[in-house]
Write a protein that holds these residues in place. Sequence first.
Motif, PDB file in Angstrom:
ATOM      1  N   LEU A 140       0.821  -1.212   0.000  1.00 14.83           N
ATOM      2  CA  LEU A 140       0.000   0.000   0.000  1.00 14.83           C
ATOM      3  C   LEU A 140       0.858   1.267   0.000  1.00 14.83           C
ATOM      4  N   THR A 141       0.259   2.355  -0.433  1.00 13.67           N
ATOM      5  CA  THR A 141       0.907   3.667  -0.336  1.00 13.67           C
ATOM      6  C   THR A 141       0.975   4.075   1.129  1.00 13.67           C
ATOM      7  N   VAL A 147      -3.228   0.477  -3.623  1.00 14.07           N
ATOM      8  CA  VAL A 147      -2.162  -0.498  -3.790  1.00 14.07           C
ATOM      9  C   VAL A 147      -1.201   0.086  -4.813  1.00 14.07           C
ATOM     10  N   GLU A 148       0.073   0.121  -4.452  1.00 16.08           N
ATOM     11  CA  GLU A 148       1.074   0.704  -5.352  1.00 16.08           C
ATOM     12  C   GLU A 148       1.393  -0.276  -6.460  1.00 16.08           C
ATOM     13  N   ASN A 149       0.957   0.051  -7.635  1.00 16.82           N
ATOM     14  CA  ASN A 149       1.043  -0.894  -8.757  1.00 16.82           C
ATOM     15  C   ASN A 149       2.478  -1.337  -9.054  1.00 16.82           C
ATOM     16  N   ASP A 150       3.343  -0.388  -9.367  1.00 13.75           N
ATOM     17  CA  ASP A 150       4.643  -0.764  -9.916  1.00 13.75           C
ATOM     18  C   ASP A 150       5.546  -1.393  -8.848  1.00 13.75           C
ATOM     19  N   ARG A 151       5.470  -0.839  -7.634  1.00 10.58           N
ATOM     20  CA  ARG A 151       6.282  -1.420  -6.565  1.00 10.58           C
ATOM     21  C   ARG A 151       5.807  -2.859  -6.277  1.00 10.58           C
ATOM     22  N   THR A 152       4.503  -3.067  -6.330  1.00 10.71           N
ATOM     23  CA  THR A 152       3.967  -4.421  -6.143  1.00 10.71           C
ATOM     24  C   THR A 152       4.488  -5.354  -7.237  1.00 10.71           C
ATOM     25  N   VAL A 153       4.443  -4.893  -8.473  1.00 10.48           N
ATOM     26  CA  VAL A 153       4.887  -5.754  -9.580  1.00 10.48           C
ATOM     27  C   VAL A 153       6.360  -6.134  -9.391  1.00 10.48           C
ATOM     28  N   GLY A 154       7.165  -5.194  -8.923  1.00 11.76           N
ATOM     29  CA  GLY A 154       8.579  -5.505  -8.665  1.00 11.76           C
ATOM     30  C   GLY A 154       8.717  -6.669  -7.686  1.00 11.76           C
ATOM     31  N   ILE A 155       7.915  -6.645  -6.632  1.00 15.91           N
ATOM     32  CA  ILE A 155       7.961  -7.738  -5.640  1.00 15.91           C
ATOM     33  C   ILE A 155       7.463  -9.045  -6.279  1.00 15.91           C
ATOM     34  N   LEU A 156       6.405  -8.940  -7.054  1.00 15.67           N
ATOM     35  CA  LEU A 156       5.828 -10.151  -7.662  1.00 15.67           C
ATOM     36  C   LEU A 156       6.814 -10.831  -8.611  1.00 15.67           C
ATOM     37  N   THR A 157       7.623 -10.044  -9.314  1.00 15.45           N
ATOM     38  CA  THR A 157       8.583 -10.660 -10.244  1.00 15.45           C
ATOM     39  C   THR A 157       9.585 -11.507  -9.459  1.00 15.45           C
ATOM     40  N   ARG A 158       9.988 -10.997  -8.292  1.00 17.24           N
ATOM     41  CA  ARG A 158      10.941 -11.767  -7.478  1.00 17.24           C
ATOM     42  C   ARG A 158      10.276 -13.024  -6.920  1.00 17.24           C
ATOM     43  N   MET A 159       9.019 -12.867  -6.533  1.00 18.94           N
ATOM     44  CA  MET A 159       8.264 -14.006  -6.007  1.00 18.94           C
ATOM     45  C   MET A 159       8.144 -15.103  -7.081  1.00 18.94           C
ATOM     46  N   ALA A 160       7.852 -14.685  -8.299  1.00 19.53           N
ATOM     47  CA  ALA A 160       7.663 -15.648  -9.388  1.00 19.53           C
ATOM     48  C   ALA A 160       8.964 -16.408  -9.667  1.00 19.53           C
ATOM     49  N   VAL A 161      10.086 -15.704  -9.644  1.00 21.52           N
ATOM     50  CA  VAL A 161      11.371 -16.366  -9.895  1.00 21.52           C
ATOM     51  C   VAL A 161      11.662 -17.383  -8.791  1.00 21.52           C
ATOM     52  N   MET A 162      11.358 -17.029  -7.544  1.00 28.31           N
ATOM     53  CA  MET A 162      11.585 -17.971  -6.438  1.00 28.31           C
ATOM     54  C   MET A 162      10.696 -19.203  -6.588  1.00 28.31           C
ATOM     55  N   GLN A 163       9.471 -18.990  -7.030  1.00 22.85           N
ATOM     56  CA  GLN A 163       8.561 -20.131  -7.217  1.00 22.85           C
ATOM     57  C   GLN A 163       9.063 -21.030  -8.352  1.00 22.85           C
ATOM     58  N   ALA A 164       9.546 -20.401  -9.413  1.00 24.55           N
ATOM     59  CA  ALA A 164      10.071 -21.184 -10.540  1.00 24.55           C
ATOM     60  C   ALA A 164      11.272 -22.010 -10.075  1.00 24.55           C
ATOM     61  N   ARG A 226     -10.858   0.113   5.333  1.00 27.08           N
ATOM     62  CA  ARG A 226     -11.839   1.185   5.194  1.00 27.08           C
ATOM     63  C   ARG A 226     -11.619   2.005   3.923  1.00 27.08           C
ATOM     64  N   LEU A 227     -10.357   2.334   3.663  1.00 27.90           N
ATOM     65  CA  LEU A 227     -10.084   3.252   2.570  1.00 27.90           C
ATOM     66  C   LEU A 227      -9.936   2.569   1.224  1.00 27.90           C
ATOM     67  N   LEU A 228      -9.890   1.261   1.251  1.00 27.33           N
ATOM     68  CA  LEU A 228      -9.441   0.599   0.043  1.00 27.33           C
ATOM     69  C   LEU A 228     -10.198  -0.696  -0.169  1.00 27.33           C
ATOM     70  N   SER A 229     -10.674  -0.883  -1.374  1.00 26.23           N
ATOM     71  CA  SER A 229     -11.334  -2.139  -1.670  1.00 26.23           C
ATOM     72  C   SER A 229     -10.629  -2.783  -2.848  1.00 26.23           C
ATOM     73  N   LYS A 230     -10.832  -4.082  -3.013  1.00 26.51           N
ATOM     74  CA  LYS A 230     -10.210  -4.785  -4.129  1.00 26.51           C
ATOM     75  C   LYS A 230     -10.801  -4.323  -5.460  1.00 26.51           C
TER      76      LYS A 230
END
Length: 337
Positions: A140-141, A147-164, A226-230
């Motif tokens: 989150l900001t 939800v901070e889009n680009d910072r989240t994507v950066g984390i997800l790329t690392r997560m995906a490599v670890m899963q692979a 409260r401030l944020l929904s999916k």
Amino acid sequence: MPDNFKLDLIHRPRRLRRTASLRALTEETVLHAADFIAPLFVVDGKSRPEEIKSMSGVFRLGIGDLVKECCALHRLGVRAVALFPKLDPKLKDHEGTQALNEESLILRAVRAVKQAVPELAILTDVALDPYTTHGHDGVLTAEMDDVENDRTVGILTRMAVMQARAGVDLVAPSDMMDGRVGAIRRALDAAGFSGTGIMAYSAKFNSGYYGPFRDAVGSAQAAGTRLLSKATYQLNPANRREAIAEALLDESEGADILMVKPAGLYLDIIRDIREVTRKPVAAYQISGEYAQIHAAAKLGWLDLARCRHESLIAIKRAGADMILTYFAKEMAAELGR
Ligand code: PBG
């Protein structure tokens, strides 16, 4: 009307429904055990499987039981499982840092399953919701209003490599951030995992029917942020064109399989996406769809076996090549190999 009333008909469609053999010959959609992907929940330090209240017959499994379950599914002809971790709440934090721990529950589970049943395909979610205290799929900001889009994507790329690296066959980004499929594809390739595929949760709707799943992985808090929904990242259930656009974007970014979720309420979207792509299409019959059928069956209001079968036939008929469903094991047992 006289009793000897007679229609002068050439076409009598009922002719082909007269016997079981004729009905079998003319059956257009057939389910097979290999159509199904079984979602499974894994938990640390559980000696006994723990049933999820809102999902009769679905359990959180320790790694040992998870491995046994995967062997049983494989014997029944199920070819793939999607693994979801249920974290100890003490391990969750605001940033979801456990998602990047090499010894995390999910990575240990993947390694154990791969070792025991190497032929079984393994899928894992790429999203932060099992790891964050707030239950959102990303970070989150500072104001906690997005939800901070680009910072989240950066984390997800690392997560995906670890899963692979742990042995996952298909990583499944379920976060709905913009640009994540392309970023994950590039990260996997750069790390030497060009053979690891991406099943993109492409048309993932902001559904009320995810409730039981959020019980299962303990991510229900997001519903109450409260401030944020999916709704700021998942699709509006009212939007058909936008769902197609999302799927085509994921395809252009390198997704190998496009997924629609939920399934039963979105059969039109499954059909739409089937018609615009040549990639395989997956559909996720989610926790709420499963829970509904079970609840009504428990009350004696629906026949479980019939409705289970019909719900899945409808999804396949709509155009899904494969279905993630909590009914995978029972269906495989019913259908035979
Ligand atoms: C989270 C995720 C969800 C599901 C799969 N991955 C729920 C959510 O977005 O909160 C739902 C599955 C189900 O309901 O069965 N990224």
